[in-house]
Design a protein around this motif. Structure first.
Motif, short mmCIF file in Angstrom:
data_model
loop_
_atom_site.label_atom_id
_atom_site.label_comp_id
_atom_site.label_asym_id
_atom_site.label_seq_id
_atom_site.Cartn_x
_atom_site.Cartn_y
_atom_site.Cartn_z
N VAL A 241 1.05 -1.27 0.14
CA VAL A 241 0.17 0.05 0.07
C VAL A 241 1.04 1.17 -0.04
N PRO A 242 0.85 2.11 -0.84
CA PRO A 242 1.39 3.18 -0.96
C PRO A 242 1.05 4.05 0.00
N LEU A 243 2.18 4.87 0.85
CA LEU A 243 1.74 5.94 1.82
C LEU A 243 1.98 7.43 1.52
N ARG A 244 0.86 8.02 1.10
CA ARG A 244 0.98 9.38 0.60
C ARG A 244 -0.30 10.17 1.17
N ARG A 245 0.03 11.34 1.27
CA ARG A 245 -0.98 12.17 1.92
C ARG A 245 -2.25 12.26 1.05
N ASP A 246 -3.40 12.18 1.65
CA ASP A 246 -4.79 12.64 0.84
C ASP A 246 -4.95 14.00 1.07
N ASP A 247 -4.90 14.78 0.02
CA ASP A 247 -5.11 16.30 0.07
C ASP A 247 -6.10 16.53 -1.09
N ALA A 248 -6.89 15.58 -1.31
CA ALA A 248 -7.96 15.79 -2.39
C ALA A 248 -8.87 16.97 -2.05
N TRP A 249 -8.98 17.03 -0.71
CA TRP A 249 -9.97 18.14 -0.12
C TRP A 249 -9.62 19.41 -0.56
N ARG A 250 -8.47 19.75 -0.98
CA ARG A 250 -7.94 21.00 -1.24
C ARG A 250 -8.66 21.51 -2.75
N GLU A 251 -8.98 20.62 -3.31
CA GLU A 251 -9.48 20.72 -4.55
C GLU A 251 -11.30 20.34 -4.58
N ALA A 252 -11.42 19.25 -3.77
CA ALA A 252 -12.68 18.86 -4.03
C ALA A 252 -13.75 19.47 -3.25
N LEU A 253 -13.34 19.97 -1.87
CA LEU A 253 -14.20 20.47 -0.99
C LEU A 253 -14.59 21.97 -1.16
#
Length: 286
Positions: A241-253
């Motif tokens: 499993v890749p370990l990476r920050r989920d910053d999708a909120w910056r675009e999607a929220l």
């Protein structure tokens, strides 16, 4: 663990290993060691106790220096069910430390009263705007074979819950419970260092070889089959499993929701070291 009684003992949902709770040898062994079998557990009694003592609104009373005798008896009885499972799990697994990933702050306040537990808390924090976005998404619960979804909250409700639960964990630390604060973003940036720090908090000696499941660069983890009783659907994931920050909120929220969450959580955002300005829109939310 907080969902064990209803979702597993009563509803027989799936363990992290994929088997039904009643078919999982690991949990059957725990039930035998703790209660002479899960059939002997009075789930109705546990749920009544939960409604009586383990509610967010009860935290001010639970955080007091002393408890009225009737409340103390109920809290100790409720915590006793958890203690029995923890002790049995440690026995079955041959473990020195049991990690309960329950995130209910009221449960932690109940457990602090148990003389049988050496309670140590890892207070995990994430930017509330990321939390709010996660709570708005529709996610199936695999353990129900797609019949149910994870709980969803509005951005405003999520912000209030984030502030309330984090404040409750801070209060727990002020009551003398050993508490280590762990930021989601720091864990993803340097998982090896953060895991060593958490192991020290738990009183466990940790060698580099104990972290062999991490890739050399710390950017991935190799997950084995586990026996989580409930929680995020990711508990069923096995393999790399890749370990990476989920910053999708910056675009999607949406900007208005980001601003709302930031405004509600602004004092604690500062306390935890987060920005109080949304860089995407440059809207001041402090």
């Amino acid at each position: 663990m907080v969902h064990l009684w209803q979702r597993d003992v009563r509803d027989d949902e799936r363990c992290g290993c994929g088997a039904r709770f009643s078919d999982c040898a690991f949990w059957r062994a725990i039930g035998e060691a703790a209660f002479d079998g899960w059939h002997a557990v009075d789930v109705d009694r546990i749920l009544r106790l939960r409604a009586t003592v383990e509610r967010t609104r009860h935290i001010p009373r639970l955080a007091a220096r002393t408890l009225p005798q009737p409340l103390r008896e109920a809290v100790l009885e409720y915590a006793g069910f958890y203690t029995a499972v923890y002790e049995a799990a440690a026995l079955v697994a041959g473990a020195e430390v049991v990690v309960d990933s329950s995130k209910h702050s009221a449960l932690a306040h109940c457990l602090r009263w148990s003389p049988a537990l050496d309670l140590r808390v890892v207070h995990v924090i994430r930017d509330p705007r990321g939390v709010a976005y996660s709570w708005t998404k529709a996610v199936d619960r695999p353990e129900t074979d797609g019949a149910e979804q994870m709980t969803r909250y509005s951005a405003g409700r999520s912000a209030l819950l984030w502030a309330g639960h984090n404040a409750a964990f801070g209060l727990l630390a002020r009551r003398g419970v050993p508490t280590a604060r762990l930021r989601y973003e720091a864990l993803l940036a340097d998982p090896r260092t953060e895991l060593h720090r958490i192991a020290r908090h738990a009183g466990l000696p940790l060698r580099d070889e104990d972290l062999a499941f991490l890739s050399p660069d710390g950017r991935a983890a190799e997950l084995r089959t586990g026996h989580s009783a409930a929680g995020n659907p990711m508990r069923f994931t096995v393999g790399r499993v890749p370990l990476r920050r989920d910053d999708a909120w910056r675009e999607a929220l949406p900007p208005r929701q980001r601003a709302l969450v930031g405004a509600v959580c602004a004092p604690m955002l500062r306390a935890y070291g987060y920005r109080t300005i949304d860089k995407k829109t440059e809207v001041e939310i402090s």
